[in-house]
Design a protein around this motif. Structure first.
Motif, PDB file in Angstrom:
ATOM      1  N   ALA A 118       0.837  -1.208   0.000  1.00  0.00           N
ATOM      2  CA  ALA A 118       0.000   0.000   0.000  1.00  0.00           C
ATOM      3  C   ALA A 118       0.872   1.259   0.000  1.00  0.00           C
ATOM      4  O   ALA A 118       0.593   2.235  -0.713  1.00  0.00           O
ATOM      5  N   ALA A 119       1.932   1.223   0.796  1.00  0.00           N
ATOM      6  CA  ALA A 119       2.853   2.370   0.831  1.00  0.00           C
ATOM      7  C   ALA A 119       3.568   2.537  -0.506  1.00  0.00           C
ATOM      8  O   ALA A 119       3.820   3.665  -0.956  1.00  0.00           O
ATOM      9  N   LEU A 120       3.885   1.435  -1.171  1.00  0.00           N
ATOM     10  CA  LEU A 120       4.532   1.505  -2.480  1.00  0.00           C
ATOM     11  C   LEU A 120       3.590   2.095  -3.530  1.00  0.00           C
ATOM     12  O   LEU A 120       4.045   2.816  -4.423  1.00  0.00           O
ATOM     13  N   ARG A 121       2.306   1.799  -3.430  1.00  0.00           N
ATOM     14  CA  ARG A 121       1.363   2.395  -4.388  1.00  0.00           C
ATOM     15  C   ARG A 121       1.389   3.911  -4.284  1.00  0.00           C
ATOM     16  O   ARG A 121       1.375   4.631  -5.291  1.00  0.00           O
ATOM     17  N   ALA A 122       1.410   4.407  -3.055  1.00  0.00           N
ATOM     18  CA  ALA A 122       1.462   5.861  -2.852  1.00  0.00           C
ATOM     19  C   ALA A 122       2.785   6.426  -3.356  1.00  0.00           C
ATOM     20  O   ALA A 122       2.820   7.498  -3.975  1.00  0.00           O
ATOM     21  N   ALA A 123       3.875   5.715  -3.104  1.00  0.00           N
ATOM     22  CA  ALA A 123       5.195   6.183  -3.556  1.00  0.00           C
ATOM     23  C   ALA A 123       5.287   6.184  -5.075  1.00  0.00           C
ATOM     24  O   ALA A 123       5.857   7.098  -5.675  1.00  0.00           O
ATOM     25  N   ASP A 124       4.723   5.144  -5.707  1.00  0.00           N
ATOM     26  CA  ASP A 124       4.713   5.093  -7.174  1.00  0.00           C
ATOM     27  C   ASP A 124       3.943   6.268  -7.760  1.00  0.00           C
ATOM     28  O   ASP A 124       4.383   6.900  -8.726  1.00  0.00           O
ATOM     29  N   ALA A 125       2.784   6.541  -7.166  1.00  0.00           N
ATOM     30  CA  ALA A 125       1.941   7.629  -7.677  1.00  0.00           C
ATOM     31  C   ALA A 125       2.638   8.975  -7.556  1.00  0.00           C
ATOM     32  O   ALA A 125       2.484   9.853  -8.401  1.00  0.00           O
ATOM     33  N   ALA A 126       3.427   9.142  -6.490  1.00  0.00           N
ATOM     34  CA  ALA A 126       4.113  10.409  -6.252  1.00  0.00           C
ATOM     35  C   ALA A 126       5.489  10.464  -6.904  1.00  0.00           C
ATOM     36  O   ALA A 126       6.173  11.492  -6.825  1.00  0.00           O
ATOM     37  N   LEU A 127       5.902   9.365  -7.546  1.00  0.00           N
ATOM     38  CA  LEU A 127       7.255   9.251  -8.108  1.00  0.00           C
ATOM     39  C   LEU A 127       8.306   9.590  -7.053  1.00  0.00           C
ATOM     40  O   LEU A 127       9.288  10.284  -7.316  1.00  0.00           O
ATOM     41  N   ASP A 128       8.071   9.098  -5.844  1.00  0.00           N
ATOM     42  CA  ASP A 128       8.944   9.357  -4.707  1.00  0.00           C
ATOM     43  C   ASP A 128       9.960   8.218  -4.602  1.00  0.00           C
ATOM     44  O   ASP A 128       9.687   7.176  -4.003  1.00  0.00           O
ATOM     45  N   SER A 129      11.143   8.411  -5.176  1.00  0.00           N
ATOM     46  CA  SER A 129      12.132   7.331  -5.225  1.00  0.00           C
ATOM     47  C   SER A 129      12.633   6.936  -3.839  1.00  0.00           C
ATOM     48  O   SER A 129      12.934   5.767  -3.586  1.00  0.00           O
ATOM     49  N   GLU A 130      12.728   7.911  -2.939  1.00  0.00           N
ATOM     50  CA  GLU A 130      13.190   7.588  -1.588  1.00  0.00           C
ATOM     51  C   GLU A 130      12.192   6.674  -0.881  1.00  0.00           C
ATOM     52  O   GLU A 130      12.574   5.706  -0.208  1.00  0.00           O
ATOM     53  N   ALA A 131      10.904   6.973  -1.014  1.00  0.00           N
ATOM     54  CA  ALA A 131       9.874   6.125  -0.399  1.00  0.00           C
ATOM     55  C   ALA A 131       9.816   4.767  -1.090  1.00  0.00           C
ATOM     56  O   ALA A 131       9.560   3.740  -0.442  1.00  0.00           O
ATOM     57  N   VAL A 133      12.365   3.141  -2.338  1.00  0.00           N
ATOM     58  CA  VAL A 133      13.466   2.368  -1.762  1.00  0.00           C
ATOM     59  C   VAL A 133      13.091   1.880  -0.371  1.00  0.00           C
ATOM     60  O   VAL A 133      13.236   0.700  -0.043  1.00  0.00           O
ATOM     61  N   ARG A 134      12.604   2.793   0.446  1.00  0.00           N
ATOM     62  CA  ARG A 134      12.314   2.480   1.848  1.00  0.00           C
ATOM     63  C   ARG A 134      11.306   1.337   1.977  1.00  0.00           C
ATOM     64  O   ARG A 134      11.512   0.385   2.729  1.00  0.00           O
ATOM     65  N   HIS A 135      10.229   1.411   1.200  1.00  0.00           N
ATOM     66  CA  HIS A 135       9.169   0.405   1.352  1.00  0.00           C
ATOM     67  C   HIS A 135       9.469  -0.882   0.577  1.00  0.00           C
ATOM     68  O   HIS A 135       8.988  -1.947   0.963  1.00  0.00           O
ATOM     69  N   THR A 136      10.268  -0.790  -0.474  1.00  0.00           N
ATOM     70  CA  THR A 136      10.723  -2.012  -1.149  1.00  0.00           C
ATOM     71  C   THR A 136      11.595  -2.825  -0.203  1.00  0.00           C
ATOM     72  O   THR A 136      11.404  -4.041  -0.045  1.00  0.00           O
ATOM     73  N   HIS A 140      10.841  -6.660   1.746  1.00  0.00           N
ATOM     74  CA  HIS A 140      11.714  -7.835   1.747  1.00  0.00           C
ATOM     75  C   HIS A 140      12.235  -8.151   3.151  1.00  0.00           C
ATOM     76  O   HIS A 140      12.447  -9.325   3.484  1.00  0.00           O
ATOM     77  N   HIS A 141      12.404  -7.115   3.960  1.00  0.00           N
ATOM     78  CA  HIS A 141      12.799  -7.350   5.349  1.00  0.00           C
ATOM     79  C   HIS A 141      11.708  -8.123   6.088  1.00  0.00           C
ATOM     80  O   HIS A 141      11.997  -9.056   6.852  1.00  0.00           O
ATOM     81  N   GLU A 142      10.454  -7.751   5.860  1.00  0.00           N
ATOM     82  CA  GLU A 142       9.334  -8.455   6.496  1.00  0.00           C
ATOM     83  C   GLU A 142       9.266  -9.902   6.013  1.00  0.00           C
ATOM     84  O   GLU A 142       8.953 -10.812   6.788  1.00  0.00           O
ATOM     85  N   LEU A 143       9.545 -10.119   4.739  1.00  0.00           N
ATOM     86  CA  LEU A 143       9.555 -11.480   4.201  1.00  0.00           C
ATOM     87  C   LEU A 143      10.600 -12.333   4.912  1.00  0.00           C
ATOM     88  O   LEU A 143      10.316 -13.453   5.353  1.00  0.00           O
ATOM     89  N   VAL A 144      11.812 -11.803   5.035  1.00  0.00           N
ATOM     90  CA  VAL A 144      12.889 -12.562   5.679  1.00  0.00           C
ATOM     91  C   VAL A 144      12.599 -12.737   7.163  1.00  0.00           C
ATOM     92  O   VAL A 144      12.831 -13.816   7.733  1.00  0.00           O
ATOM     93  N   ARG A 145      12.074 -11.710   7.798  1.00  0.00           N
ATOM     94  CA  ARG A 145      11.753 -11.800   9.225  1.00  0.00           C
ATOM     95  C   ARG A 145      10.710 -12.879   9.490  1.00  0.00           C
ATOM     96  O   ARG A 145      10.756 -13.571  10.509  1.00  0.00           O
ATOM     97  N   ALA A 175      14.649   5.255 -16.032  1.00  0.00           N
ATOM     98  CA  ALA A 175      13.283   5.767 -16.066  1.00  0.00           C
ATOM     99  C   ALA A 175      12.561   5.418 -14.772  1.00  0.00           C
ATOM    100  O   ALA A 175      12.896   4.448 -14.109  1.00  0.00           O
ATOM    101  N   PRO A 176      11.541   6.233 -14.409  1.00  0.00           N
ATOM    102  CA  PRO A 176      10.732   5.899 -13.231  1.00  0.00           C
ATOM    103  C   PRO A 176      10.133   4.503 -13.379  1.00  0.00           C
ATOM    104  O   PRO A 176       9.731   4.102 -14.471  1.00  0.00           O
ATOM    105  N   ARG A 177      10.067   3.783 -12.296  1.00  0.00           N
ATOM    106  CA  ARG A 177       9.562   2.408 -12.320  1.00  0.00           C
ATOM    107  C   ARG A 177       8.521   2.239 -11.230  1.00  0.00           C
ATOM    108  O   ARG A 177       8.676   2.793 -10.142  1.00  0.00           O
ATOM    109  N   GLU A 178       7.464   1.496 -11.516  1.00  0.00           N
ATOM    110  CA  GLU A 178       6.442   1.231 -10.516  1.00  0.00           C
ATOM    111  C   GLU A 178       6.753  -0.088  -9.811  1.00  0.00           C
ATOM    112  O   GLU A 178       7.027  -1.096 -10.461  1.00  0.00           O
ATOM    113  N   TYR A 179       6.705  -0.043  -8.500  1.00  0.00           N
ATOM    114  CA  TYR A 179       7.122  -1.198  -7.703  1.00  0.00           C
ATOM    115  C   TYR A 179       5.950  -1.922  -7.035  1.00  0.00           C
ATOM    116  O   TYR A 179       6.084  -3.076  -6.638  1.00  0.00           O
ATOM    117  N   ALA A 180       4.825  -1.250  -6.875  1.00  0.00           N
ATOM    118  CA  ALA A 180       3.732  -1.844  -6.098  1.00  0.00           C
ATOM    119  C   ALA A 180       3.204  -3.131  -6.717  1.00  0.00           C
ATOM    120  O   ALA A 180       3.022  -4.133  -6.021  1.00  0.00           O
TER     121      ALA A 180
END
Length: 212
Positions: A118-131, A133-136, A140-145, A175-180
């Motif tokens: 959900a956070a990645l959808r918002a970051a994708d929409a805003a083209l917020d690369s820092e967000a 990275v953070r939520h990507t 994966h951290h949650e997956l490993v945990r 180019a901008p990439r969508e991650y969600a």
């Protein structure tokens, strides 16, 4: 929590902040490849002692972002795309193991992964690369945990995934990439108990590696 433990947390927090400050300086070009990073100067600039600065620099050296040598000090490494790519096959293998161990648990409760999507959808929409990275990385951290294996989690964290993801996206992703959606696909695979989930995780991680 006793006074010693509280002090230790403060020191670690300060070290982490200093590490992020130095990392941002490297990524932004404040310190260019081959340029010296002066420990004392950073300590004065941030109004801290040299001890946490030294610890932060050691962490960045362990991640191969900087080099240190006697009588030459600390300098930023000349990084190439191949350097950024090296950790991805290792990370893919670790996340394959994590997916196998965590599959049953995640099929029952995907809330942590869904929160990051959900956070990645918002970051994708805003083209917020820092967000992005953070939520990507958080996904994966949650997956490993979720694998419930402390050794696996520690090994994964030691790769410096956030650092390498940040550098890969900022330096080499054109180019901008969508991650969600790609992460939503993984959530859906866990939900339906896809027997190919470990292969999907490996393919996904490797697809994120810089192209050289």
């Amino acid at each position: 929590m006793g006074p010693a433990a509280a002090t230790n947390l403060v020191v670690h927090s300060l070290r982490d902040q200093i590490r992020e400050h130095i990392l941002e300086g490297i990524v932004s070009g404040r310190w260019k490849p081959g340029e010296r990073i002066v420990e004392r100067r950073i300590a004065v600039e941030l109004r801290v002692s040299q001890t946490p600065v030294r610890e932060a620099l050691r962490e960045l050296e362990a991640l191969r972002l900087i080099d240190s040598a006697p009588n030459k000090g600390v300098r930023v490494r000349e990084l190439k795309p191949a350097d950024l790519k090296e950790s991805y096959p290792v990370r893919a293998g670790l996340e394959q193991v994590a997916a196998e161990l965590a599959a049953g648990r995640l099929a029952e409760d995907l809330s942590a992964l869904e929160r990051e999507v959900a956070a990645l959808r918002a970051a994708d929409a805003a083209l917020d690369s820092e967000a992005q990275v953070r939520h990507t990385v958080a996904f994966h951290h949650e997956l490993v945990r979720a694998a419930g294996n402390a050794v696996l989690l520690h090994t994964w964290e030691s790769l410096g995934t956030e650092v390498w993801t940040t550098l890969s996206i900022r330096w080499l992703s054109p180019a901008p990439r969508e991650y969600a959606q790609e992460h939503q696909d993984l959530v859906d695979a866990f939900r339906r108990r896809d027997p190919e989930i470990t292969g999907l995780i490996k393919e996904h991680v490797l697809s994120c590696a810089p192209q050289v």
